[in-house]
Design a protein around this motif. Sequence first.
Motif, PDB file in Angstrom:
ATOM      1  N   LEU A  26       0.455  -1.145   0.148  1.00 57.44           N
ATOM      2  CA  LEU A  26      -0.110  -0.054  -0.019  1.00 57.44           C
ATOM      3  C   LEU A  26       1.139   1.514   0.007  1.00 57.44           C
ATOM      4  N   CYS A  27       0.335   2.313  -0.497  1.00 54.01           N
ATOM      5  CA  CYS A  27       1.623   3.277  -1.020  1.00 54.01           C
ATOM      6  C   CYS A  27       0.522   4.498  -1.166  1.00 54.01           C
ATOM      7  N   ALA A  31      -1.970   4.615   4.204  1.00 53.51           N
ATOM      8  CA  ALA A  31      -1.256   3.226   3.888  1.00 53.51           C
ATOM      9  C   ALA A  31      -0.759   2.447   5.452  1.00 53.51           C
ATOM     10  N   LYS A  34      -3.752   1.260   7.320  1.00 54.94           N
ATOM     11  CA  LYS A  34      -4.442  -0.172   6.834  1.00 54.94           C
ATOM     12  C   LYS A  34      -3.064  -1.521   6.970  1.00 54.94           C
TER      13      LYS A  34
END
Length: 191
Positions: A26-27, A31, A34
């Motif tokens: 994730l970015c 992120a 999450k």
Amino acid sequence: MEKFDSVLWEHGYAQNKDKLIAIVSLCGKGARVKLRSIANGTFKPPFTCCLSVLTLGAMVTYDSSSQPEIQARLSAVQRAYFKRGGIWSKPGVPYKLRRLYMMCDIQNAAYSGLEAFVVTQRQAAQLDGAISRIGRIALRGHAVDRDEDGNVVGCMTNWGVMKFWRLCSADCELRIRRLKWLQSMVQFPGD
């Protein structure tokens, strides 16, 4: 996904969609939060995902870290040490034989497969430390610096132990292995 399937089909391969696993990467904003929620199980994405996966013998993680592979190499060094039993501290075993075991078992276990990884200075120091620890044991108490009277004034550094066994540091050894790997790729381009 359909384009990937068509390319695989052209070469006679197909993928099993039931076994499809996504590595989470994730970015952007939020992120990290999450990712933590995926890791602790509070958020369940609509697809099968994991934070690390084992592919062709190497460990791939969500943050492109090679630390799990380094830990596996450090464990392999310990296993290689215990595989030879008491030969490291047994009196009467010649230096050449112990050095051969050090190179073939210990050093090879430490660096096996790491040619394809980016190894940080800290990780290289971990590998050097593991090899030096066993090198000190194999020196049977002679890994100390002594003065003229025979009194212990300090211990040999990791570099001193490596020098005694005539071994390269992790940085140097991995450079050599990468060059040999690239030479074989150039020599046999079709393989």
